[in-house]
Design an enzyme around this catalytic site. Structure first.
Site, PDB file in Angstrom:
ATOM      1  N   GLY A  11      -6.596   6.266   1.009  1.00  0.00           N
ATOM      2  CA  GLY A  11      -5.340   5.558   1.279  1.00  0.00           C
ATOM      3  C   GLY A  11      -4.551   5.314   0.014  1.00  0.00           C
ATOM      4  N   ASN A  13      -1.899   7.078  -1.149  1.00  0.00           N
ATOM      5  CA  ASN A  13      -0.530   7.608  -1.211  1.00  0.00           C
ATOM      6  C   ASN A  13       0.501   6.508  -1.416  1.00  0.00           C
ATOM      7  OD1 ASN A  13      -1.616   7.404   1.673  1.00  0.00           O
ATOM      8  ND2 ASN A  13       0.590   7.221   2.027  1.00  0.00           N
ATOM      9  N   GLY A  15       1.003   1.818  -2.136  1.00  0.00           N
ATOM     10  CA  GLY A  15       0.433   0.473  -2.235  1.00  0.00           C
ATOM     11  C   GLY A  15      -0.632   0.310  -3.312  1.00  0.00           C
ATOM     12  N   TYR A 165      -8.130  -8.766  11.993  1.00  0.00           N
ATOM     13  CA  TYR A 165      -8.154  -8.199  10.629  1.00  0.00           C
ATOM     14  C   TYR A 165      -9.254  -8.870   9.799  1.00  0.00           C
ATOM     15  CZ  TYR A 165      -6.556  -7.101   5.861  1.00  0.00           C
ATOM     16  OH  TYR A 165      -6.479  -6.684   4.557  1.00  0.00           O
TER      17      TYR A 165
HETATM   18  P1  NAP Z   1      -0.644  -0.101   2.574  1.00  0.00           P
HETATM   19  O1  NAP Z   1       0.468   0.096   1.607  1.00  0.00           O
HETATM   20  O2  NAP Z   1      -0.334  -0.186   4.039  1.00  0.00           O
HETATM   21  O3  NAP Z   1      -1.711   1.049   2.295  1.00  0.00           O
HETATM   22  C1  NAP Z   1      -2.735   1.328   3.200  1.00  0.00           C
HETATM   23  C2  NAP Z   1      -3.170   2.755   2.943  1.00  0.00           C
HETATM   24  O4  NAP Z   1      -4.252   3.068   3.841  1.00  0.00           O
HETATM   25  C3  NAP Z   1      -2.060   3.783   3.212  1.00  0.00           C
HETATM   26  O5  NAP Z   1      -2.124   4.791   2.243  1.00  0.00           O
HETATM   27  C4  NAP Z   1      -2.434   4.327   4.578  1.00  0.00           C
HETATM   28  O6  NAP Z   1      -1.967   5.631   4.818  1.00  0.00           O
HETATM   29  C5  NAP Z   1      -3.951   4.308   4.427  1.00  0.00           C
HETATM   30  N1  NAP Z   1      -4.630   4.535   5.698  1.00  0.00           N
HETATM   31  C6  NAP Z   1      -4.472   3.861   6.860  1.00  0.00           C
HETATM   32  N2  NAP Z   1      -5.257   4.408   7.809  1.00  0.00           N
HETATM   33  C7  NAP Z   1      -5.906   5.439   7.224  1.00  0.00           C
HETATM   34  C8  NAP Z   1      -6.840   6.397   7.678  1.00  0.00           C
HETATM   35  N3  NAP Z   1      -7.263   6.426   8.942  1.00  0.00           N
HETATM   36  N4  NAP Z   1      -7.324   7.310   6.794  1.00  0.00           N
HETATM   37  C9  NAP Z   1      -6.897   7.310   5.516  1.00  0.00           C
HETATM   38  N5  NAP Z   1      -5.999   6.457   5.028  1.00  0.00           N
HETATM   39  C10 NAP Z   1      -5.509   5.528   5.881  1.00  0.00           C
HETATM   40  O7  NAP Z   1      -1.441  -1.438   2.274  1.00  0.00           O
HETATM   41  P2  NAP Z   1      -2.145  -2.039   0.963  1.00  0.00           P
HETATM   42  O8  NAP Z   1      -1.751  -3.456   0.934  1.00  0.00           O
HETATM   43  O9  NAP Z   1      -1.925  -1.189  -0.223  1.00  0.00           O
HETATM   44  O10 NAP Z   1      -3.662  -1.982   1.421  1.00  0.00           O
HETATM   45  C11 NAP Z   1      -4.713  -1.383   0.659  1.00  0.00           C
HETATM   46  C12 NAP Z   1      -6.005  -2.096   0.991  1.00  0.00           C
HETATM   47  O11 NAP Z   1      -5.937  -3.442   0.502  1.00  0.00           O
HETATM   48  C13 NAP Z   1      -6.286  -2.215   2.491  1.00  0.00           C
HETATM   49  O12 NAP Z   1      -7.674  -2.017   2.726  1.00  0.00           O
HETATM   50  C14 NAP Z   1      -5.901  -3.643   2.809  1.00  0.00           C
HETATM   51  O13 NAP Z   1      -6.559  -4.146   3.950  1.00  0.00           O
HETATM   52  C15 NAP Z   1      -6.333  -4.329   1.529  1.00  0.00           C
HETATM   53  N6  NAP Z   1      -5.719  -5.645   1.279  1.00  0.00           N
HETATM   54  C16 NAP Z   1      -4.382  -5.741   1.108  1.00  0.00           C
HETATM   55  C17 NAP Z   1      -3.827  -6.998   0.838  1.00  0.00           C
HETATM   56  C18 NAP Z   1      -2.362  -7.187   0.610  1.00  0.00           C
HETATM   57  O14 NAP Z   1      -1.929  -8.352   0.470  1.00  0.00           O
HETATM   58  N7  NAP Z   1      -1.557  -6.135   0.572  1.00  0.00           N
HETATM   59  C19 NAP Z   1      -4.647  -8.122   0.749  1.00  0.00           C
HETATM   60  C20 NAP Z   1      -6.024  -7.978   0.934  1.00  0.00           C
HETATM   61  C21 NAP Z   1      -6.535  -6.727   1.181  1.00  0.00           C
HETATM   62  P3  NAP Z   1      -0.516   5.913   5.517  1.00  0.00           P
HETATM   63  O15 NAP Z   1       0.503   5.743   4.424  1.00  0.00           O
HETATM   64  O16 NAP Z   1      -0.666   7.320   5.997  1.00  0.00           O
HETATM   65  O17 NAP Z   1      -0.368   4.909   6.624  1.00  0.00           O
END
Ligand code: NAP
Length: 246
Positions: A11, A13, A15, A165
């Site tokens: 994931g 690409n 964030g 979640y």
């Molecule tokens: P994000 O920008 O939505 O990034 C999520 C990434 O996961 C995207 O690249 C998405 O791909 C990918 N993904 C989703 N389903 C997938 C699959 N089946 N196979 C492969 N890749 C997949 O969110 P983010 O905030 O950067 O999240 C990154 C991690 O941090 C996540 O595990 C999230 O739960 C965790 N997290 C985030 C926060 C926060 O505040 N942002 C806080 C705590 C934990 P697409 O672009 O194709 O959808």
């Protein structure tokens, strides 16, 4: 982290995953930038290259697709023969009030956030075992902490819509504990370190960029756990400041 370490971030690409890929590459890793959509992965890798970041190769992987995960494992075996760092960052959020949360919503989150991490570890453990210093990072959330939740601590984000979640990330945390215990007992795997990382509430597409932390800040704990020294912890749950309550 050893120079030339092979690191895979799922994931990545966009964030926090993209920023983690950038920071690992800047530390000298050969980074495989995982994306479920090959085009989005290629675009992200090109953007890093434009920024002067070298050593990043986009790889297609959908963590919910066993065939896609197996194909990536075969490619890694062929091209590198080992894996040093696996960051299970791919994740999804779906918000719903408790009374509106149905089984299908839960299944969707568990498929990516829990089974997806297991699929990656299952397929790549033989390659990680060949590394002199393998590190696995499961990207969790502070909101998955039982300790903080039941103590009534104020956690960031909208508490009214995160039942599913947080349950998925709590399950991911238990995977970290169980793998940690299992690796410790296995002579062929006892050098594998696995930890859960909390990025903190970070502005990304997942929350409509409403959070206060930058991706640079969010990636800190992931990068720290991906580059742990040999005397670092395993089987724990950390943010950038230290250990978190389970
Ligand atoms: P994000 O920008 O939505 O990034 C999520 C990434 O996961 C995207 O690249 C998405 O791909 C990918 N993904 C989703 N389903 C997938 C699959 N089946 N196979 C492969 N890749 C997949 O969110 P983010 O905030 O950067 O999240 C990154 C991690 O941090 C996540 O595990 C999230 O739960 C965790 N997290 C985030 C926060 C926060 O505040 N942002 C806080 C705590 C934990 P697409 O672009 O194709 O959808």
């Amino acid at each position: 982290m050893r120079p030339g370490a092979i690191a895979l971030v799922t994931g990545a690409n966009r964030g926090i995953g993209l920023e983690t890929a950038r920071q690992l590459a800047l530390r000298g890793a050969v980074v495989l930038l995982g994306s479920r959509d090959a085009g989005r992965g290629a675009d992200a890798a090109r953007a890093l290259e434009r920024d002067g970041v070298r050593g990043v190769t986009p790889v297609a992987v959908d963590v919910t697709d066993t065939g896609s995960v197996a194909a990536l494992a075969a490619r890694l075996r062929r091209e590198h023969g080992r894996l040093d760092v696996l960051v299970n960052n791919a994740g999804v959020f779906a918000g719903a009030a408790a009374a509106d949360t149905g089984a299908d919503l839960v299944r969707g989150l568990l498929d990516v956030n829990v089974a997806g991490a297991v699929a990656m570890i299952h397929a790549l453990l033989p390659l990680l075992a060949r590394s002199p210093a393998p590190r696995i990072v499961n990207v969790s959330s502070t909101t998955a902490s039982f300790g903080l939740t039941v103590s009534g601590a104020e956690l960031p984000g909208d508490a009214s819509v995160r039942l599913a979640y947080t349950a998925s990330k709590a399950a991911l945390n238990m995977l970290t504990v169980q793998y940690g215990l299992a690796f410790r007992e296995d002579p062929g795997l006892k050098h594998v370190k696995i930890n859960s990382a909390s990025p903190g509430w970070t502005a990304t597409a997942m929350n409509g960029f409403r959070a206060p932390r930058t991706v640079q800040e969010g990636a800190r704990s992931l990068v720290a756990l991906a580059t742990l020294p040999d005397d670092g912890p395993s089987g724990g749950f950390f943010d950038e400041h230290g250990a978190l309550a389970w």
